[in-house]
Design an enzyme around this catalytic site. Structure first.
Site, PDB file in Angstrom:
ATOM      1  N   LYS A   1     -24.247  28.429  20.269  1.00 40.51           N
ATOM      2  CA  LYS A   1     -24.462  27.184  21.021  1.00 40.51           C
ATOM      3  C   LYS A   1     -23.891  27.378  22.407  1.00 40.51           C
ATOM      4  O   LYS A   1     -22.751  27.773  22.564  1.00 40.51           O
ATOM      5  CB  LYS A   1     -23.702  26.025  20.357  1.00 40.51           C
ATOM      6  CG  LYS A   1     -24.380  25.489  19.132  1.00 40.51           C
ATOM      7  CD  LYS A   1     -23.602  24.336  18.544  1.00 40.51           C
ATOM      8  CE  LYS A   1     -22.419  24.823  17.724  1.00 40.51           C
ATOM      9  NZ  LYS A   1     -21.724  23.784  16.986  1.00 40.51           N
TER      10      LYS A   1
ATOM     11  N   GLN B   1      -7.745  21.429  12.434  1.00 44.00           N
ATOM     12  CA  GLN B   1      -6.735  21.356  13.508  1.00 44.00           C
ATOM     13  C   GLN B   1      -5.763  22.517  13.305  1.00 44.00           C
ATOM     14  O   GLN B   1      -4.604  22.333  12.950  1.00 44.00           O
ATOM     15  CB  GLN B   1      -6.010  20.015  13.457  1.00 44.00           C
ATOM     16  CG  GLN B   1      -6.931  18.823  13.671  1.00 44.00           C
ATOM     17  CD  GLN B   1      -6.179  17.512  13.643  1.00 44.00           C
ATOM     18  OE1 GLN B   1      -5.118  17.365  14.228  1.00 44.00           O
ATOM     19  NE2 GLN B   1      -6.723  16.533  12.931  1.00 44.00           N
TER      20      GLN B   1
ATOM     21  N   ASP C   1     -22.606  28.720  13.673  1.00 49.35           N
ATOM     22  CA  ASP C   1     -21.834  28.911  14.897  1.00 49.35           C
ATOM     23  C   ASP C   1     -21.098  30.245  14.820  1.00 49.35           C
ATOM     24  O   ASP C   1     -21.022  30.871  13.750  1.00 49.35           O
ATOM     25  CB  ASP C   1     -20.863  27.740  15.162  1.00 49.35           C
ATOM     26  CG  ASP C   1     -19.956  27.460  13.983  1.00 49.35           C
ATOM     27  OD1 ASP C   1     -19.562  28.417  13.293  1.00 49.35           O
ATOM     28  OD2 ASP C   1     -19.642  26.280  13.724  1.00 49.35           O
TER      29      ASP C   1
ATOM     30  N   MET D   1       0.804  -1.236   0.000  1.00 56.98           N
ATOM     31  CA  MET D   1       0.000   0.000   0.000  1.00 56.98           C
ATOM     32  C   MET D   1       0.834   1.283   0.000  1.00 56.98           C
ATOM     33  O   MET D   1       0.286   2.380   0.132  1.00 56.98           O
ATOM     34  CB  MET D   1      -1.020   0.041   1.152  1.00 56.98           C
ATOM     35  CG  MET D   1      -2.065  -1.062   1.081  1.00 56.98           C
ATOM     36  SD  MET D   1      -2.918  -1.122  -0.504  1.00 56.98           S
ATOM     37  CE  MET D   1      -4.056   0.225  -0.340  1.00 56.98           C
TER      38      MET D   1
ATOM     39  N   ASP E   1     -21.818  27.376   5.676  1.00 56.04           N
ATOM     40  CA  ASP E   1     -20.697  26.855   6.447  1.00 56.04           C
ATOM     41  C   ASP E   1     -19.618  26.406   5.471  1.00 56.04           C
ATOM     42  O   ASP E   1     -19.879  26.255   4.273  1.00 56.04           O
ATOM     43  CB  ASP E   1     -21.163  25.680   7.318  1.00 56.04           C
ATOM     44  CG  ASP E   1     -20.359  25.570   8.620  1.00 56.04           C
ATOM     45  OD1 ASP E   1     -19.297  26.221   8.718  1.00 56.04           O
ATOM     46  OD2 ASP E   1     -20.787  24.840   9.530  1.00 56.04           O
TER      47      ASP E   1
ATOM     48  N   ASP F   1     -19.696  17.752   7.940  1.00 57.21           N
ATOM     49  CA  ASP F   1     -19.006  16.482   8.159  1.00 57.21           C
ATOM     50  C   ASP F   1     -20.034  15.455   8.654  1.00 57.21           C
ATOM     51  O   ASP F   1     -20.675  14.773   7.866  1.00 57.21           O
ATOM     52  CB  ASP F   1     -17.868  16.710   9.158  1.00 57.21           C
ATOM     53  CG  ASP F   1     -16.967  15.505   9.313  1.00 57.21           C
ATOM     54  OD1 ASP F   1     -17.318  14.438   8.798  1.00 57.21           O
ATOM     55  OD2 ASP F   1     -15.906  15.605   9.961  1.00 57.21           O
TER      56      ASP F   1
ATOM     57  N   GLY G   1     -24.186  17.146  12.037  1.00 56.73           N
ATOM     58  CA  GLY G   1     -24.792  17.521  13.319  1.00 56.73           C
ATOM     59  C   GLY G   1     -24.985  19.026  13.464  1.00 56.73           C
ATOM     60  O   GLY G   1     -26.063  19.489  13.869  1.00 56.73           O
TER      61      GLY G   1
HETATM   62  C1  R5P Z   1     -16.549  23.872  12.329  1.00 53.54           C
HETATM   63  O1  R5P Z   1     -15.954  24.819  12.826  1.00 53.54           O
HETATM   64  C2  R5P Z   1     -16.871  23.800  10.888  1.00 53.54           C
HETATM   65  O2  R5P Z   1     -17.000  25.073  10.319  1.00 53.54           O
HETATM   66  C3  R5P Z   1     -18.132  22.998  10.654  1.00 53.54           C
HETATM   67  O3  R5P Z   1     -19.220  23.673  11.270  1.00 53.54           O
HETATM   68  C4  R5P Z   1     -18.023  21.608  11.231  1.00 53.54           C
HETATM   69  O4  R5P Z   1     -16.854  20.993  10.793  1.00 53.54           O
HETATM   70  C5  R5P Z   1     -19.223  20.768  10.827  1.00 53.54           C
HETATM   71  O5  R5P Z   1     -19.090  19.515  11.385  1.00 53.54           O
HETATM   72  P1  R5P Z   1     -20.324  18.544  11.586  1.00 53.54           P
HETATM   73  O6  R5P Z   1     -21.040  18.466  10.269  1.00 53.54           O
HETATM   74  O7  R5P Z   1     -19.684  17.240  11.984  1.00 53.54           O
HETATM   75  O8  R5P Z   1     -21.184  19.095  12.661  1.00 53.54           O
END
Ligand code: R5P
Length: 310
Positions: free
Chosen positions: A190, A94, A167, A35, A216, A220, A223
């Site tokens: 939040k 990160q 957020d 791999m 956004d 991912d 949520g």
């Molecule tokens: C976080 O700061 C990013 O801007 C996204 O809001 C976050 O990565 C989304 O992640 P998830 O879809 O897992 O809530």
């Protein structure tokens, strides 16, 4: 000019190649039996302006190694200039120490790309604009507004629009889009009032009877968006739609989005869509191939890229 692609997003590479009217350079990007990654560029690149397109999406580590090894192959093949074209720059979240003895992996990845031999980076909607400073080579960070704005204007003509950041970290992106659309702005804050209690979603701004557009950089697990959509509906929003640049959509994200009160989710093809994304009833994929193709062309011709966003 040469356009070369790794395995992460061949469909986007093909579309960019059509936009530029040049073929994707023949290259073998494959695995040895154990791999390890092996790359061989099958055409002469000596003295060429080379663009290697790769999103460091799932599987992130494999795609990152392909990128680094391909840059090395191009450098050793005497390419005149190598631009790492990263429609999606993984590891971007990160970007700071979140506690003692934790890494800043985005900086490490930036170091790796530079050490491999890239001369420039062309990327899109970095999670945090400051990541540009992790590189000591030029970085062009494209914004997707030219792709999102016309569709939003067309689809929601005559509606009272409110752009919503799910957020506090995404306010700059949401405000910029609201300004272009001449729309209202709301923010979701939040907060965990007490340890052990579940998070409370406070909507800052009036969303009653409005068509809300959540924006956004990344979806991912889904949520963040799904919780935000529920909070907006509870606060009287007429409809909730989401526009997100990078559809990471891991695990059960597609099902979560399908079951949420969100009417639709639009993502770009910075990450290749999986079959479940393609068949999802409320997810649409918009292509950024023209935007990336035009940015590549302008890089090659030493023309302004920021002019694309005025
Ligand atoms: C976080 O700061 C990013 O801007 C996204 O809001 C976050 O990565 C989304 O992640 P998830 O879809 O897992 O809530």
């Amino acid at each position: 000019m040469k356009l070369i692609a790794g395995n992460s997003n061949k469909a986007l590479a093909e579309q960019v190649s059509s936009y530029l009217n040049i073929p994707v350079t023949q290259a073998k990007v494959k695995r040895f039996a154990d791999m390890e990654v092996f790359v061989e560029i099958m055409e002469n690149v000596r003295g060429e302006d080379c663009f290697f397109l790769q999103s460091t999406s799932y599987p992130a580590n494999d795609h990152l190694m392909e990128l680094l090894i391909a840059i090395d192959a191009l450098k050793r093949g005497s390419a005149k200039r190598i631009t790492a074209v990263l429609p999606y720059f993984g590891y971007a979240r990160q970007d700071r120490k979140t506690g003692g003895r934790t890494p800043i992996s985005a900086k490490l990845v930036a170091n790796l790309i530079t050490a491999a031999g890239a001369d420039r980076v062309l990327t899109m909607e970095l999670h945090a604009g400051q990541i540009q400073g992790f590189f000591d080579i030029p970085v062009d960070n494209l914004i997707v507004a030219p792709v999102f704005v016309p569709q939003i204007q067309d689809k929601f003509k005559g509606e009272k629009l409110c752009i919503v950041s799910p957020d506090v970290g995404g306010v700059v992106r949401a405000r910029a889009l609201a300004k272009r659309l001449n729309a209202d702005l709301a923010i979701i804050d939040k907060r965990r009032e007490e340890a052990g209690m579940s998070e409370v979603m406070n909507v800052i701004g009036d969303v009653k009877d409005m068509v809300c557009i959540l924006v956004d950089d990344i979806v991912d697990s889904g949520g963040t968006l799904c919780n935000a959509a529920s909070a907006l509906k509870e606060n009287g929003a007429k409809e909730v739609h989401s526009y997100v640049v990078h559809g990471v959509l891991s695990g059960g994200a597609v099902a979560r989005v399908a079951a949420s009160p969100m009417e639709s989710l639009v993502v770009t093809d910075s990450i290749a869509a999986t079959e479940s994304v393609k068949s999802a009833h409320n997810i649409e994929v918009l292509s950024v191939s023209s935007l990336i193709g035009e940015a590549i062309r302008r890089t090659s011709e030493e023309r302004s890229i920021s002019a694309l966003f005025r």
